[in-house]
Design a protein around this motif. Structure first.
Motif, short mmCIF file in Angstrom:
data_model
loop_
_atom_site.label_atom_id
_atom_site.label_comp_id
_atom_site.label_asym_id
_atom_site.label_seq_id
_atom_site.Cartn_x
_atom_site.Cartn_y
_atom_site.Cartn_z
N TRP A 1 0.78 -1.31 0.13
CA TRP A 1 0.19 -0.03 0.03
C TRP A 1 1.02 1.40 0.01
N SER A 2 1.66 1.31 0.80
CA SER A 2 2.83 2.35 0.99
C SER A 2 3.60 2.81 -0.27
N ALA A 3 3.89 1.77 -1.05
CA ALA A 3 4.92 1.72 -2.00
C ALA A 3 3.91 1.79 -3.67
N ALA A 4 2.71 1.63 -3.47
CA ALA A 4 2.22 1.37 -4.69
C ALA A 4 2.00 2.52 -5.44
N PRO A 5 2.32 2.78 -6.97
CA PRO A 5 2.06 3.87 -7.65
C PRO A 5 0.64 4.32 -7.93
N VAL A 6 -0.08 3.43 -7.72
CA VAL A 6 -1.69 4.04 -8.02
C VAL A 6 -2.22 3.10 -6.49
N ARG A 7 -2.85 4.01 -5.81
CA ARG A 7 -3.57 3.54 -4.63
C ARG A 7 -4.87 4.13 -4.31
N ILE A 8 -5.98 3.42 -3.80
CA ILE A 8 -7.22 3.99 -3.38
C ILE A 8 -7.52 3.76 -1.93
N GLY A 9 -7.68 4.83 -1.25
CA GLY A 9 -8.05 4.40 0.09
C GLY A 9 -9.26 4.88 0.50
N VAL A 10 -10.11 3.91 1.27
CA VAL A 10 -11.50 3.99 1.78
C VAL A 10 -11.47 3.95 3.19
N LEU A 11 -10.44 3.67 4.04
CA LEU A 11 -10.66 3.52 5.50
C LEU A 11 -10.35 4.81 6.02
#
Length: 947
Positions: free
Chosen positions: A683-693
């Motif tokens: 999650w920390s290193a991903a170039p594309v991330r989507i957060g819902v928490l």
């Protein structure tokens, strides 16, 4: 008081192109300073800079030949540096002027974005902003006065003119219960022509009612490098490209199918529906917006996969004629319910805070989706907060509340219509029209403060107008509310019986569920029993009108001099406001008693009836299309209504929320298998991330116009939370629940594809499969999936490693699940059922981590774990009990436990949630004080968790 006779003309916004004029003075005032500031800035840069340089004897350093060897090897002196700086300033100025010319030509033509000037990114952006402010501001000014004659034709005979006679009251509005005469409608609607009744326009999505009877143009998708633009549209259909201003004036701030609005003349998008002037050629008029076939809706809804409430496994949604029927029923009255829908959702949320309800059926879920689409929670919260703050200010300053009889709410302001007028308005309210209107602008201080859910009753203040009911929303986008206590008689709703009954039913439910209806009782006569199931004990249905009137006559408090002076702030303790809602109008003696009771001037009383009651002044009329006319105000709105079928489905939602569904005590909550692998490191290193928490957030490698980010984020979030690829039709039905054209859908998907970027192999993160379905690549990180990965691994390892994995998982939690979505968006979340599932999984993980910390004799770690879970589920009494015990066992001892107890009780009071028996027992055991605030043994619930 000297009697005044004034005559005002109010153009009803429901007829004629004049309704597209921008009459709000606040918009013009806001545009004028902005335009003037931009003009001054342009003059300073374009004229002031070279003038200053010339005055400083620094003309442009124009070279007269090529530099020689001596020039290049000469020692660097101060004069040489000044010459270089002077050259740099002149070059920057010249570059800005070039950008200015490019942007001016582009804006005047109304075309797409111009090609960038080389090496001029910031300069071109500044030029674009300044030129846009000047030209758009000028076009707004031109739309008034002389310019209006061109852009917006004058009212025709079909426009309604209202003539009102006042005696010492507002000339603009009728005093409720006073001597105002009914509005007189002059003229008749224009006769339809063959052209006006042509076939529906194929490109107009469902629900765009403001285009009916108008010539429209649907913006075409780009072809190569060519983008449709207002200049070319005006040239093709109006014969002159310079008439693009007329198209702009007719369409500015209109809501388009993709949820955006026209703000700059050159920024139009494919699929937008533009209203054209009446003399446009080559275009037909729209008779009605086409409705999609029920079969298509059923297939779309049937394509949605829904995770099960416990284990997250995908289950097929109803294929279904049932889901399609539910959707088609609800689309008529709940999609677009506005303030009424917000009241229903708020009441439903309060029920869900009190207990853990049972799982909803598919039909009930569709009812909730429709409510979320139409609810305007922002307006409802702003209005509630504004009125309570007004009451608190009047109480503090010992001044009377204004005599409010109607309220209008828009995105920009809240207006209180008062009679008699008063200019004694506390800040930040502004009296207008000699005190006949009190306005609270959206930009006023304090308008961004927390809403009712974050403030306690004492902080928020008393609700001063509990009898406010929303009648509907007009074509200008304003919600109209009437205060039943100020009507001075019976409020009657006339018209076709089914439509009038639906309007009255919606008003009855509003009186029982609105956020400002705190402690009053509603009595219903000849109303559907389903309404009582929906509203709970706040709505009492009676079979006989005579005993009800007798009881109301006995209990109605008379108005005293003190009450006249202080208004609703002087309500007597123990006296509950009473409202009567009648499904049919009484006759004879009962009608006379009802009229006498409603007109007695008693506070805390109001009556709504279907049909006609003799002597009624406030008689509203609804027609077969759902248009509600309010003659005394000269207004027309699209009425809030509640059909029998919709009432049944919404009542089922409330029944599900009120039915206890306790969690088994001897088992852990099931954690769903994540749709994509990867833990918090991924999650920390991903170039594309989507957060819902927590609040929805995205990180992408691509850039996007800021006005498109909200829609792109919702589309990406929808795909990220799906367990399998989805068809574009399913995506469109979820992200654009009000309808969208295939061109707009496909263009948006392509923009999001570019925004999300590609992986190392060049494959796009948004992928299309062979069957046309869409999904996100597995390397797109989602914090919820990372949480599930860590939680599942924690159940397969030893205690010490389990503790570390759960600690890492809770660090991913930033707040409530998908917290703070924009109004009208993310309604599809109700179908995923994740809102309950995510909270359950996080609470379970936090509680387990508390237990592990207690085993390790680490009270601070246990407290941190409980606080981490409370970020997601602030009402979980299981975690509050964990926190109180951890604080008691920690360095703070009983004092720290007492402080957390006070925090818990305050939060539960704000959320109108009872203290659970187990929580009460723990506080009694640890805190051991009779003065523990608010923990009353009588206010308990059987919910063991309080989640």
């Amino acid at each position: 008081m000297t009697a005044q006779r004034t005559q005002t003309q109010t153009q009803t916004p429901a007829r004629g192109p004049a309704r597209f004029r921008l009459p709000e003075e606040r918009r013009e005032r806001r545009s004028v300073p902005r335009m003037l500031g931009s003009t001054v800035a342009l003059l300073v840069i374009v004229v002031g800079v070279p003038l200053v340089l010339l005055l400083l004897d620094a003309p442009p350093p124009v070279p007269h030949g090529l530099p020689g060897r001596e020039d290049l090897t000469r020692p660097l002196t101060t004069d040489a540096i000044l010459v270089v700086l002077r050259a740099v300033v002149w070059l920057v100025w010249l570059q800005f002027v070039a950008c200015l010319l490019v942007e001016t030509v582009s804006l005047v033509r109304g075309g797409g974005l111009p090609r960038p000037v080389p090496l001029s990114g910031p300069s071109q952006q500044l030029a674009r902003a300044l030129v846009g402010s000047v030209l758009v501001g000028g076009s707004l000014l031109a739309s008034t006065g002389v310019g209006t004659a061109v852009a917006v034709p004058a009212p025709t005979a079909g426009d309604t003119v209202t003539s009102v006679v006042h005696h010492g009251a507002s000339p603009a509005t009728a005093q409720p219960g006073g001597d105002a005469q009914p509005a007189a409608e002059l003229g008749s609607a224009p006769q339809s022509t063959p052209e006006a009744t042509s076939a529906p326009h194929a490109g107009v999505p469902q629900g765009m009612k403001d285009v009916i009877g108008k010539r429209v143009y649907v913006v075409k998708p780009p072809t190569g490098h060519y983008h449709d633009n207002l200049w070319d549209i005006a040239e093709r259909h109006l014969g002159n490209g310079r008439r693009w201003h007329e198209i702009f004036a007719l369409n500015q701030r209109r809501l388009q199918p993709d949820g955006e609005e026209l703000q700059l003349g050159r920024l139009i998008q494919p699929g937008w529906v533009l209203i054209m002037p009446n003399d446009a050629t080559g275009l037909t008029r729209v008779e009605r917006a086409p409705a999609p076939a029920v079969q298509d809706i059923g297939s779309v809804l049937g394509g949605l996969a829904r995770p099960d409430h416990q284990d997250g496994s995908a289950t097929a949604a109803p294929t279904s004629t049932e889901a399609a029927a539910a959707h088609s029923l609800l689309a008529r009255d709940l999609v677009g319910a506005g303030v009424f829908g917000a009241a229903l959702l708020g009441a439903l949320a309060r029920e869900r805070r009190r207990r853990r309800g049972r799982q909803r059926t598919a039909d009930a879920v569709e009812a909730e989706v429709a409510l979320r689409v139409g609810a305007d929670a922002d307006r409802a919260a702003r209005l509630d907060r504004a009125l309570r703050s007004l009451a608190a200010a009047c109480r503090t300053e010992q001044r009377a509340l204004p005599a409010v009889f109607a309220v209008t709410v828009s995105d920009d302001a809240i207006d209180l219509l008062t009679a008699p007028p008063s200019t004694d308005a506390p800040s930040p309210w502004t009296p207008l029209d000699d005190g006949r209107v009190w306005r609270l602008a959206r930009s006023a201080p304090g308008q961004d403060e927390p809403g009712p859910d974050e403030l306690g009753p004492d902080e928020l203040g008393q609700a001063p107008f509990p009898g406010l009911v929303c009648l509907g929303r007009d074509l200008a986008g304003e919600d109209l509310l009437i205060d039943l206590e100020s009507v001075g008689g019976v409020l009657c709703v006339a018209g076709p019986e089914p439509m009038a009954t639906e309007v009255v039913s919606a008003l009855a439910v509003q009186l029982s569920t609105s956020p400002w209806s705190e402690d009053h009782r509603v009595r219903g006569y000849q109303l559907s029993e389903v309404l009582a199931d929906l509203a709970g004990d706040r709505l009492l249905l009676v079979d006989d009108l005579d005993p009800m009137l007798t009881e109301l006559e006995r209990s109605a408090p008379a108005r005293s001099a003190q009450e006249v002076l202080t208004g609703r702030l002087a309500r007597r303790p123990g006296v509950r406001p009473e409202y009567a809602v009648l499904g049919s109008a009484p006759e004879g003696e009962l009608a006379e008693r009802l009229a006498a009771l409603a007109g007695s001037g008693a506070r805390g009383f109001g009556v709504v009836a279907t049909g006609h009651v003799p002597g009624t002044r406030w008689e509203l009329e609804v027609d077969e299309t759902g248009t509600l006319r309010v003659p005394l105000l000269g207004r027309e709105v699209e009425a809030v209504r509640l059909t029998a079928s919709s009432a049944r489905l919404v009542a089922e939602l409330f029944e599900d929320a009120r039915t206890e569904a306790p969690r088994p005590r001897d088992s852990r909550v099931s954690v769903p298998v994540p749709a994509r692998a990867g833990d918090d490191g991924r999650w920390s290193a991903a170039p594309v991330r989507i957060g819902v928490l927590g609040a929805i957030e995205t990180r992408t490698p691509g850039a996007l116009d800021p006005t498109r980010v909200a829609l792109a984020t919702e589309l990406a979030t929808f795909l990220a939370l799906q367990a399998s690829p989805v068809h574009p039709s399913v995506l469109a039905a979820s992200v654009w629940p009000r309808g969208v054209t295939p061109e707009v859908r496909d263009a948006t998907i392509e923009r999001v594809r570019e925004w999300l970027g590609a992986d190392a192999e060049g494959n796009h993160h948004l992928r299309s499969h062979d069957d046309g379905r869409l999904s996100l690549a597995g390397d797109v990180a989602v914090d919820w999936h990372a949480f599930c990965e860590l939680a599942l691994r924690a159940r397969k390892v030893g205690l010490r490693e389990e503790r570390e994995l759960l600690r890492r998982a809770l660090h991913l939690v930033r707040g409530r699940f998908a917290e703070g979505p924009p109004p009208g968006r993310y309604s599809w979340l109700a179908r995923t059922r994740l809102e309950t599932q995510v909270e359950d999984v996080v609470v379970d993980a936090a509680h387990r981590l508390v237990e592990l910390c207690i085993l390790d004799r680490d009270p601070p770690g246990a407290a941190a774990a409980a606080l981490g879970g409370l970020r997601m589920a602030p009402g979980s009494q299981l975690l509050w009990r964990d926190l109180i015990r951890a604080e008691y066992d920690g360095p703070g001892g009983s004092e720290a436990a007492r402080a957390q107890t006070e925090r818990m009780v305050e939060l539960l009071a704000r959320r109108d949630t009872a203290v659970a028996a187990e929580t009460d027992a723990l506080v009694e055991e640890l805190v051991r004080t009779a003065s523990s605030p608010g923990v009353a043994p009588g206010r308990v619930t059987g919910d063991a968790t309080g989640s």
